[in-house]
Design an enzyme around this catalytic site. Structure first.
Site, PDB file in Angstrom:
ATOM      1  N   LYS A 162      39.577  37.840  34.608  1.00  0.00           N
ATOM      2  CA  LYS A 162      38.627  37.184  34.902  1.00  0.00           C
ATOM      3  C   LYS A 162      39.040  35.939  34.626  1.00  0.00           C
ATOM      4  O   LYS A 162      39.537  34.761  35.076  1.00  0.00           O
ATOM      5  CB  LYS A 162      37.439  37.042  34.721  1.00  0.00           C
ATOM      6  CG  LYS A 162      36.286  38.179  35.107  1.00  0.00           C
ATOM      7  CD  LYS A 162      35.220  38.055  34.704  1.00  0.00           C
ATOM      8  CE  LYS A 162      33.765  39.438  34.843  1.00  0.00           C
ATOM      9  NZ  LYS A 162      32.507  39.560  34.227  1.00  0.00           N
ATOM     10  N   GLN A 215      29.259  36.920  29.848  1.00  0.00           N
ATOM     11  CA  GLN A 215      29.699  38.235  29.757  1.00  0.00           C
ATOM     12  C   GLN A 215      28.555  39.024  28.604  1.00  0.00           C
ATOM     13  O   GLN A 215      28.406  39.611  27.845  1.00  0.00           O
ATOM     14  CB  GLN A 215      30.778  38.926  29.047  1.00  0.00           C
ATOM     15  CG  GLN A 215      31.768  40.828  29.290  1.00  0.00           C
ATOM     16  CD  GLN A 215      32.037  40.544  30.452  1.00  0.00           C
ATOM     17  OE1 GLN A 215      32.354  40.026  31.258  1.00  0.00           O
ATOM     18  NE2 GLN A 215      31.224  41.876  30.995  1.00  0.00           N
ATOM     19  N   ASP A 257      27.238  34.395  38.184  1.00  0.00           N
ATOM     20  CA  ASP A 257      27.134  35.711  38.466  1.00  0.00           C
ATOM     21  C   ASP A 257      26.149  35.581  39.153  1.00  0.00           C
ATOM     22  O   ASP A 257      25.935  37.785  39.700  1.00  0.00           O
ATOM     23  CB  ASP A 257      26.832  36.570  36.953  1.00  0.00           C
ATOM     24  CG  ASP A 257      27.534  37.358  36.225  1.00  0.00           C
ATOM     25  OD1 ASP A 257      28.389  37.121  37.205  1.00  0.00           O
ATOM     26  OD2 ASP A 257      27.977  37.715  34.884  1.00  0.00           O
TER      27      ASP A 257
END
Ligand code: NAP
Length: 285
Positions: A53, A97, A120
């Site tokens: 990422k 995460q 997200d």
């Protein structure tokens, strides 16, 4: 009939080019889009994901910050870091995460992220905007699947879409995005008695289960669009999806491969969300 391949690598490249161009414009105006990624613990798969990422951000000209903490980090300490990033003007997107260590309440952490920075799209607020059709940040994997479907050139209006899987991160938001695009949507899951009954009627099938060969050729309507979200290993240890690719390819009209389909799109849509969050914050500033 052999299906046309929907190439997630090529589409990703094209979309990342667009992100880079728009990011360069914002940077020239004095606001370089920024993503902060927080990794807690030392799960090797998570470490690879966050590295990819951050690397993708750099390649597109986005500013990125990777914060790594030991698994012993307390929930309060993590919430304090999220609060600090919420207040950090150089950060447009915050990604924590998953999975988090057991002693940390993931829902509490997701809820603490500024809704404007929830790239997200996992917060209850983002889920609410999707459900009600309001503008908002969409979960990256289903958002990427929509781009893959759009790339076929077929309008979803009036088509019957079947989503296999109902997770909060993939299946449910996927179904809502398809609904928003005017498809008639059926959602199947582990308690669906006859999966094939539904998939055989589908113009679009999105498989998001996590079990290989869930969708076989006899379950697919000729000409259908098949999107394979699954990430599994076959007997040789190679990456494969939920779809029996070789056989379904001979029946479907379009199909995504694994690897090279949905996977690359997920990170691309994270970049897209970060860019859109930056543009929205700048427009509101
Ligand atoms: P998940 O949370 O485990 O959800 C799986 C879903 O599949 C559940 O809703 C489950 O039903 C359903 N299911 C299980 N067995 C089934 C069966 N036999 N028939 C029909 N439905 C069945 O998984 P997820 O997070 O949504 O991810 C799904 C897959 O996508 C995984 O392989 C994951 O690794 C992959 N994935 C890939 C990407 C990417 O970027 N390529 C991103 C995210 C996820 P119940 O709800 O009834 O249990």
């Amino acid at each position: 009939m052999t299906a046309q391949l929907i190439d997630g690598v090529a589409l990703s490249r094209q979309l990342r080019g667009e992100v880079a161009g728009r990011a360069a414009r914002l940077t020239a105006e004095g606001h370089r889009p920024g993503l902060a990624v927080i990794l807690v613990g030392d799960d090797p798969a998570s470490a690879v994901y966050v590295r990819n990422k951050v690397k993708a951000c750099e390649e597109c000209g986005l500013h990125s910050v990777l914060e790594r903490y030991p698994a012993t980090l307390s929930e309060a300490e993590l919430l304090a870091r999220v609060a600090a990033l919420n207040d950090d003007d150089s950060i447009d997107g915050i990604l924590v995460q998953m999975p988090l260590p057991r002693h940390i309440d993931a829902q509490k952490v997701i809820a603490a992220i500024d809704t404007a920075k929830d790239v997200d799209g996992f917060s209850v607020h983002s889920a609410g905007t999707l459900t009600t059709g309001l503008p908002g940040l969409r979960p990256c994997t289903p958002y990427g699947c929509m781009k893959l479907i759009e790339s076929t050139g077929r309008s979803l209006k009036g088509l019957h879409a079947v989503v296999i899987g109902r997770s909060n991160t993939v299946g449910k938001p996927m179904a809502l995005l398809l609904l928003q695009a005017h498809a008639t949507v059926t959602v199947c899951h582990s308690a669906t008695p006859d999966l094939a009954l539904h998939t055989r009627q589908a113009d679009v099938v999105v498989a998001a289960v996590g079990r290989r060969n869930t969708l076989t050729a006899d379950m697919v309507k000729p000409g259908a669009i098949v999107i394979d979200v699954g990430m599994n290993r076959n007997d040789e240890g190679k990456l494969c999806g939920d779809v029996d690719f070789a056989a379904v390819r001979e029946v479907a009209g379009w199909i995504t491969p694994v690897p090279g389909g949905v996977g690359p799109m997920t990170i691309t849509m994270l970049l897209f969300n970060t860019l859109e969050a930056a543009e929205a914050r700048r427009a509101g500033a």
